[in-house]
Design a protein around this motif. Sequence first.
Motif, PDB file in Angstrom:
ATOM      1  N   LEU A  42     -29.453   6.621 -11.289  1.00 10.60           N
ATOM      2  CA  LEU A  42     -30.260   5.474 -10.882  1.00 10.60           C
ATOM      3  C   LEU A  42     -31.146   5.792  -9.682  1.00 10.60           C
ATOM      4  N   ARG A  43     -30.688   6.686  -8.842  1.00 11.61           N
ATOM      5  CA  ARG A  43     -31.492   7.070  -7.680  1.00 11.61           C
ATOM      6  C   ARG A  43     -32.587   8.062  -8.057  1.00 11.61           C
ATOM      7  N   ARG A  44     -32.585   8.460  -9.336  1.00  9.85           N
ATOM      8  CA  ARG A  44     -33.583   9.372  -9.887  1.00  9.85           C
ATOM      9  C   ARG A  44     -33.630  10.703  -9.142  1.00  9.85           C
ATOM     10  N   ARG A  45     -32.495  11.108  -8.653  1.00  7.71           N
ATOM     11  CA  ARG A  45     -32.403  12.437  -8.049  1.00  7.71           C
ATOM     12  C   ARG A  45     -32.218  13.445  -9.155  1.00  7.71           C
ATOM     13  N   SER A  46     -32.398  14.663  -8.832  1.00  8.20           N
ATOM     14  CA  SER A  46     -32.176  15.721  -9.802  1.00  8.20           C
ATOM     15  C   SER A  46     -30.691  15.754 -10.168  1.00  8.20           C
ATOM     16  N   LEU A  47     -30.403  15.609 -11.446  1.00  9.18           N
ATOM     17  CA  LEU A  47     -29.018  15.566 -11.898  1.00  9.18           C
ATOM     18  C   LEU A  47     -28.405  16.951 -12.038  1.00  9.18           C
ATOM     19  N   ILE A  48     -29.214  17.982 -12.069  1.00  8.73           N
ATOM     20  CA  ILE A  48     -28.681  19.320 -12.345  1.00  8.73           C
ATOM     21  C   ILE A  48     -27.690  19.755 -11.271  1.00  8.73           C
ATOM     22  N   GLY A  49     -28.066  19.659 -10.018  1.00  3.92           N
ATOM     23  CA  GLY A  49     -27.172  20.071  -8.941  1.00  3.92           C
ATOM     24  C   GLY A  49     -25.961  19.161  -8.815  1.00  3.92           C
ATOM     25  N   GLU A  50     -26.189  17.866  -8.949  1.00  2.75           N
ATOM     26  CA  GLU A  50     -25.099  16.903  -8.828  1.00  2.75           C
ATOM     27  C   GLU A  50     -24.158  16.956 -10.025  1.00  2.75           C
ATOM     28  N   PHE A  51     -24.695  17.257 -11.195  1.00  2.00           N
ATOM     29  CA  PHE A  51     -23.890  17.281 -12.411  1.00  2.00           C
ATOM     30  C   PHE A  51     -22.729  18.271 -12.276  1.00  2.00           C
ATOM     31  N   ASN A  52     -22.989  19.454 -11.755  1.00  2.00           N
ATOM     32  CA  ASN A  52     -21.917  20.445 -11.580  1.00  2.00           C
ATOM     33  C   ASN A  52     -20.870  19.973 -10.584  1.00  2.00           C
ATOM     34  N   LYS A  53     -21.299  19.308  -9.526  1.00  2.00           N
ATOM     35  CA  LYS A  53     -20.337  18.789  -8.545  1.00  2.00           C
ATOM     36  C   LYS A  53     -19.460  17.695  -9.162  1.00  2.00           C
ATOM     37  N   ILE A  54     -20.083  16.836  -9.980  1.00  5.73           N
ATOM     38  CA  ILE A  54     -19.335  15.766 -10.635  1.00  5.73           C
ATOM     39  C   ILE A  54     -18.331  16.361 -11.617  1.00  5.73           C
ATOM     40  N   ARG A  55     -18.750  17.351 -12.405  1.00  2.64           N
ATOM     41  CA  ARG A  55     -17.844  18.004 -13.360  1.00  2.64           C
ATOM     42  C   ARG A  55     -16.692  18.685 -12.631  1.00  2.64           C
ATOM     43  N   LEU A  56     -16.982  19.318 -11.503  1.00  4.03           N
ATOM     44  CA  LEU A  56     -15.948  19.990 -10.724  1.00  4.03           C
ATOM     45  C   LEU A  56     -14.901  18.984 -10.245  1.00  4.03           C
ATOM     46  N   SER A  57     -15.342  17.856  -9.737  1.00  5.81           N
ATOM     47  CA  SER A  57     -14.398  16.833  -9.271  1.00  5.81           C
ATOM     48  C   SER A  57     -13.605  16.243 -10.433  1.00  5.81           C
ATOM     49  N   LEU A  58     -14.270  15.962 -11.548  1.00  6.32           N
ATOM     50  CA  LEU A  58     -13.570  15.422 -12.720  1.00  6.32           C
ATOM     51  C   LEU A  58     -12.532  16.434 -13.218  1.00  6.32           C
ATOM     52  N   GLY A  59     -12.880  17.699 -13.231  1.00  4.34           N
ATOM     53  CA  GLY A  59     -11.931  18.734 -13.643  1.00  4.34           C
ATOM     54  C   GLY A  59     -10.685  18.749 -12.775  1.00  4.34           C
ATOM     55  N   ARG A  60     -10.862  18.534 -11.491  1.00  3.48           N
ATOM     56  CA  ARG A  60      -9.701  18.490 -10.586  1.00  3.48           C
ATOM     57  C   ARG A  60      -8.787  17.318 -10.928  1.00  3.48           C
ATOM     58  N   PHE A  61      -9.381  16.162 -11.212  1.00  2.57           N
ATOM     59  CA  PHE A  61      -8.585  15.005 -11.623  1.00  2.57           C
ATOM     60  C   PHE A  61      -7.828  15.307 -12.917  1.00  2.57           C
ATOM     61  N   LEU A  62      -8.513  15.936 -13.877  1.00  4.30           N
ATOM     62  CA  LEU A  62      -7.870  16.255 -15.155  1.00  4.30           C
ATOM     63  C   LEU A  62      -6.704  17.215 -14.967  1.00  4.30           C
ATOM     64  N   VAL A  63      -6.896  18.247 -14.169  1.00  5.17           N
ATOM     65  CA  VAL A  63      -5.817  19.215 -13.928  1.00  5.17           C
ATOM     66  C   VAL A  63      -4.614  18.523 -13.289  1.00  5.17           C
ATOM     67  N   LEU A  64      -4.858  17.692 -12.290  1.00  7.15           N
ATOM     68  CA  LEU A  64      -3.751  16.999 -11.627  1.00  7.15           C
ATOM     69  C   LEU A  64      -3.050  16.046 -12.584  1.00  7.15           C
ATOM     70  N   GLY A  65      -3.815  15.303 -13.371  1.00  5.51           N
ATOM     71  CA  GLY A  65      -3.220  14.388 -14.336  1.00  5.51           C
ATOM     72  C   GLY A  65      -2.385  15.113 -15.376  1.00  5.51           C
ATOM     73  N   LEU A  66      -2.881  16.247 -15.862  1.00  7.26           N
ATOM     74  CA  LEU A  66      -2.120  17.031 -16.837  1.00  7.26           C
ATOM     75  C   LEU A  66      -0.829  17.576 -16.240  1.00  7.26           C
TER      76      LEU A  66
END
Length: 135
Positions: A46-70
Amino acid sequence: MSGELVTGAGVRELIGWLVHLIEAGGALIIFVGAVWAFARFATTGLRRRSLIGEFNKIRLSLGRFLVLGLEFQLAGDVLRTAVAPSFTEIGQLAAIAAIRTILNFFLTREIAQERAEIEGDRKEPLPQASAPVGV
């Protein structure tokens, strides 16, 4: 009176409750991670920032949640078979543990790769403008 403070059925029931609690915790961790990642992705878009750099950070954080949940889910499975397991239950635990361990391995490896890419992007020097010739 047999002198036992806790019966075998009581222990099984207690462990059943603990298993449900631990598995619910794991599911909650995964759910919170998914909601957080979606919200972060949506607000970044929504802020129309470049999603490329942020996308990897978001995936990294989501991956951490998934690993902990598993990990919590696996702990629940181990606890479920802690009291007098049958060979069928042991086999099921081995299969579940193998699948979740493989998932964890690949998630952890992907998180490490993403982290290395993010760190590499931070360390790259910015291109410098060259001075005009003859000035």
